[in-house]
Design a protein around this motif. Structure first.
Motif: not given
Length: 65
Positions: A2-3, A5-7, A9-10, A26, A32
């Protein structure tokens, strides 16, 4: 993998669910996209102002070329 940013976010989603004991909803891609457009416009306005310019919105015209 995972990038970064994605990490993050999660991790935020997990933390919010964990602390509020709630369900994740969601908010959709449209939200967005709207936020992205607002950020782009704000950044352009700040850059223009820093350079001594002022952005003036143009009226929308629906013409077909």
């Amino acid at each position: 993998m995972l990038s970064e940013w994605r990490h993050k976010q999660l991790a935020r989603i997990f933390y919010r669910l964990w602390t509020t004991k709630g369900n994740y909803q969601d908010i959709g891609m449209d939200y967005y996209e709207q936020r992205y457009q607002e950020r782009v416009i704000n950044n352009l306005q700040k850059k223009a102002l820093a350079l001594g310019f002022e952005l003036v919105p143009q009226p929308e015209t629906n013409t077909v070329s």
